[in-house]
Scaffold this active site. Structure first.
Site, PDB file in Angstrom:
ATOM      1  N   HIS A  22      -0.517  -3.516   9.075  1.00  0.00           N
ATOM      2  CA  HIS A  22      -1.618  -2.705   8.536  1.00  0.00           C
ATOM      3  C   HIS A  22      -2.301  -1.902   9.643  1.00  0.00           C
ATOM      4  CE1 HIS A  22      -2.003  -6.049   5.318  1.00  0.00           C
ATOM      5  NE2 HIS A  22      -1.558  -4.978   4.688  1.00  0.00           N
ATOM      6  N   LYS A  46      -2.064 -11.243  -6.351  1.00  0.00           N
ATOM      7  CA  LYS A  46      -0.758 -11.109  -6.966  1.00  0.00           C
ATOM      8  C   LYS A  46      -0.417 -12.399  -7.717  1.00  0.00           C
ATOM      9  CE  LYS A  46       0.388  -7.350  -4.267  1.00  0.00           C
ATOM     10  NZ  LYS A  46       0.470  -7.196  -2.832  1.00  0.00           N
ATOM     11  N   ARG A 101       7.689   0.305   4.443  1.00  0.00           N
ATOM     12  CA  ARG A 101       8.512  -0.489   5.352  1.00  0.00           C
ATOM     13  C   ARG A 101       9.979  -0.370   4.994  1.00  0.00           C
ATOM     14  NH1 ARG A 101       4.747  -5.526   4.118  1.00  0.00           N
ATOM     15  NH2 ARG A 101       5.132  -4.507   2.151  1.00  0.00           N
ATOM     16  N   SER A 139       1.417  -9.611   4.431  1.00  0.00           N
ATOM     17  CA  SER A 139       0.371 -10.632   4.325  1.00  0.00           C
ATOM     18  C   SER A 139       0.939 -11.910   3.706  1.00  0.00           C
ATOM     19  CB  SER A 139      -0.791 -10.129   3.470  1.00  0.00           C
ATOM     20  OG  SER A 139      -1.397  -9.025   4.084  1.00  0.00           O
TER      21      SER A 139
END
Ligand code: PNS
Length: 172
Positions: A22, A46, A101, A139
């Protein structure tokens, strides 16, 4: 489409927690635009589970991580709830910068960008390629490693490694 120059962008995310990946994207956004706001989503999380860190903790960790380097001068950190496009309007940001990514990111990001376009056609979705060095960093990987007691100091800034160690008893 408006001809207005974009000078203020948002780098949005859940940042649960912020990683070196990040920070790389935020630094790239800051090189491209004079004003950058890191927008921290309250997020339900999520898979229906809430974030590990509270909104306040996430904002605080990001602010500490940004304070360490001149690459982040002028970058603001703000929490938001509700729609990202509403938040962009509220603070006068003309674009959203996100990092890509891998191809696996692309579908998810395309879907969000399309939806955001429907909600606010004048707000640009801008993608930067993150450094390949951080291609595998996320993360969720950080949370998993920390929960399993692994050292994560190569993935996250020191302030985050400390908080994870407190939370999970991870090695530092
Ligand atoms: O780091 P993340 O979790 O992939 O970030 C996703 C985020 C927070 C940018 C996205 O979920 C978001 O914009 N949430 C706010 C609600 C919203 O505007 N949803 C519609 C666009 S997807």
């Amino acid at each position: 489409m408006s001809n207005e120059h974009v000078s203020h962008v948002v780098v949005p995310g859940t940042f649960d927690p912020i990683t070196y990946g990040h920070l790389d994207v935020i630094a790239r956004a800051r090189r491209l635009f004079p004003k950058v706001t890191v927008a921290v989503a309250a997020s339900l999380g999520k898979n229906g589970t809430g974030p590990v860190f509270s909104l306040d903790e996430r904002v605080e960790m990001i602010s500490s991580a940004l304070a360490d380097s001149p690459s982040f001068e002028g970058v603001e950190v703000r929490p938001f709830t509700g729609l990202l496009m509403n938040f962009c309007h509220e603070i006068g940001a003309g674009g959203v910068v996100k990092g890509l990514r891998a191809m696996t990111d692309f579908e998810y990001e395309l879907q969000q960008a399309d939806l955001n376009y429907r909600l606010s056609p004048g707000t640009e979705s801008i993608f930067v390629m993150g450094s390949p060095e951080f291609g595998y960093v996320s993360s969720s990987i950080v949370r998993e490693l920390a929960a399993l007691g692994s050292d994560v100091s190569f993935l996250v800034p020191p302030v985050v490694a400390e908080r994870l160690a407190e939370r999970f008893g991870a090695a530092r």
